[in-house]
Design an enzyme around this catalytic site. Sequence first.
Site, mmCIF file in Angstrom:
data_model
loop_
_atom_site.group_PDB
_atom_site.id
_atom_site.type_symbol
_atom_site.label_atom_id
_atom_site.label_comp_id
_atom_site.label_asym_id
_atom_site.label_seq_id
_atom_site.Cartn_x
_atom_site.Cartn_y
_atom_site.Cartn_z
ATOM 1 C CG HIS A 40 -2.233 -23.508 -13.527
ATOM 2 N ND1 HIS A 40 -0.961 -24.223 -12.839
ATOM 3 C CD2 HIS A 40 -3.135 -24.812 -12.852
ATOM 4 C CE1 HIS A 40 -1.161 -24.321 -11.923
ATOM 5 N NE2 HIS A 40 -2.296 -24.920 -12.633
ATOM 6 C CE LYS A 105 4.948 -15.443 -3.673
ATOM 7 N NZ LYS A 105 4.236 -14.071 -3.163
#
Lengths: 177, 279
Positions: A40, A105
Amino acid sequence: MKNNVKKINLPLSEEEIKSLRAGDVVELSGEVYTARDAAHKRFCDALARGEKLPIEVKNAAIYYCGPTPAVNSEVIGSCGPTTSARMDDYTPAMLKAGLKIMIGKGKRSETVNAAVKEYGAVYLVAIGGAGALIKNKVVSNVPVAYEDLGCEAVHKLTFKDLQLLVACDSNGINVLK
Amino acid sequence: MKEINAKEITERLGALIKNALIDVEPATQKLISDAAKKESSYMCKWALEQISENNSVASATRSYACQDCGQAVIFAEVGQDLHIKGNLTQAINDGVALGYADARKSVADPLTRLNTKTNTPAVIHYDVTDGDKLTVTYLAKGAGSENMSKLFMLTPSKGENGIIDCVVQTVTDAGANPCPPIIIGVGIGGTMEKCAILSKKALTRETGKASGNPLCAELEKKIYERVNATGIGAQGFGGDITALAVAVESAPTHIGMLPVAVNIQCHSVRHFSTVFIAK
């Protein structure tokens, strides 16, 4: 319960994304890219420099995951989700670039939930710690970028019937505590 | 003087760690399947069933239960009447590297973030004990739950309620992130680092087993009730069961201090203890 599971096949149309409601259990099939912290950072550095990403981000799905290595003839090792919140700082830029589906999550920041709504995206959660179960739902695994990152490298995975829960829908409704 | 060979330590630890990363502790698995039966939220029930299925699949297919195979934490109790043939710390680290040979290597330099590629060094805590045995306890600690852990330096006036509030605050702040249902290790007393180590040691206990200290056991029950009243539920989907168990350890502290450490463990409980006898 099983009767309520909605089957989805990627990529999803705008209407299909809009039809997903927070709290729905879905069974997902199709292609996703794995990316976590280090990938990222590289994606967003590249976007900031106005460069093209090594993945087709428009309408894409990203799975926050760093698998265990595949052994022998395995497609992939255990591959459950990692904590999505660590990607929060990068997420608005990714959504702006066209990302539509995030799988991870745990809860997201208010900024991310608002950006999910703004860009008509969706945040799905896999079961944290279900690495062995999810491994069995991966039918193909192809390295795509940043192989030097090891378990954090970007791979294209094809899932078949992976059960997930819609955590934050395109209206910005979030079910996570 | 009786001896233990470093090579024996390395080989046994390697084999036990590999299996521990595949087979989640049976006591935890039982608590998860019991929770799935009791849970009233359909989302949390689904999550608990998926976790149970995952643990069965992991054992049946010899796959790692979770891709985060964790950093290795070791408690070594070394009998003062034994001699290790070789270097004990090296033997333990070699055992960890062997156990993680096929697993994910998650240990990196904190500043450069360069991976050590062996999942070592382990975090090792030594204690010297009587006799000629070596007891090694291993715990795999993943980042998701460890990151949600906290330390509080309370004043003594805060007392038991203050301790319980610290735990509830930690669990509430963590929410869905540490992969609930969780196990909570609480260390009370000692100094700043001592209570943190106690909270970790509490997590090496068989999940659900009460403390042998009646005061700690009572506190475990109270914390368990309060935490499960938060409504966070499995995976943070909102439900009845947030924690499977609470383990409290205490040690004497300074008259002016009340340190409390809260160490969170995810449902993927991977630990064991093994005893080496000197010959």
